[in-house]
Design a protein around this motif. Structure first.
Motif, PDB file in Angstrom:
ATOM      1  N   SER A 125     -11.574   8.590   4.619  1.00 14.50           N
ATOM      2  CA  SER A 125     -11.750   8.533   6.076  1.00 14.50           C
ATOM      3  C   SER A 125     -12.413   9.790   6.635  1.00 14.50           C
ATOM      4  O   SER A 125     -12.554   9.925   7.840  1.00 14.50           O
ATOM      5  N   LEU A 182      -6.333   8.429   6.183  1.00 14.48           N
ATOM      6  CA  LEU A 182      -6.421   7.471   5.086  1.00 14.48           C
ATOM      7  C   LEU A 182      -7.452   7.950   4.069  1.00 14.48           C
ATOM      8  O   LEU A 182      -8.365   8.693   4.425  1.00 14.48           O
ATOM      9  N   SER A 223      -0.883   9.390  -0.067  1.00 20.40           N
ATOM     10  CA  SER A 223      -0.394   8.358  -0.978  1.00 20.40           C
ATOM     11  C   SER A 223       1.069   8.540  -1.363  1.00 20.40           C
ATOM     12  O   SER A 223       1.693   7.625  -1.864  1.00 20.40           O
TER      13      SER A 223
END
Length: 121
Positions: free
Chosen positions: A21, A18, A109
């Motif tokens: 992260s 993510l 993404s």
């Protein structure tokens, strides 16, 4: 005796995580190993996934390019061709750097946009 030939069995690893992260830090740490190349975000697999899709303003006409590409790729196994191209490109990239393992940290993404196009959730 182990064979340390750089061109022998290049490995590709995708670093997934993510945003915020720690994947960038992990890539930098892994890059310290002499056989590992942790490049900036390469986007190669995303480009291959989009092969044949062009902007509507393309001078040859987007629908013409997309139809021709679809007909051509419809006669062959696109997965095999895409993999062969990716293997060759990643292998050459590694060979030029003198490394054996490539870490590809393409951002996550893009995953939701592919899911939307394919109609899954």
């Amino acid at each position: 005796m182990m064979n340390h030939d750089v061109s022998h069995s290049p490995a590709l690893c995708f670093l997934l995580g993510l945003p915020c992260s720690g994947t960038t830090l992990l890539a930098h740490v892994l890059q310290r190993h002499p056989d590992i190349l942790a490049s900036p975000q390469l986007w190669l697999m995303l480009a291959l996934e989009a092969f044949g899709k062009v902007d509507q303003r393309h001078p040859a006409g987007a629908s013409l390019v997309q139809t021709a590409t679809s007909e051509f790729l419809g006669r062959i196994d696109r997965t095999i061709v895409t993999r062969a191209f990716a293997d060759a490109a990643y292998g050459r990239y590694l060979a030029a750097a003198g490394k054996r393992t490539l870490i590809d940290k393409t951002p996550p993404s893009w995953i939701p946009s592919i899911r939307r196009r394919r109609g899954s959730s």
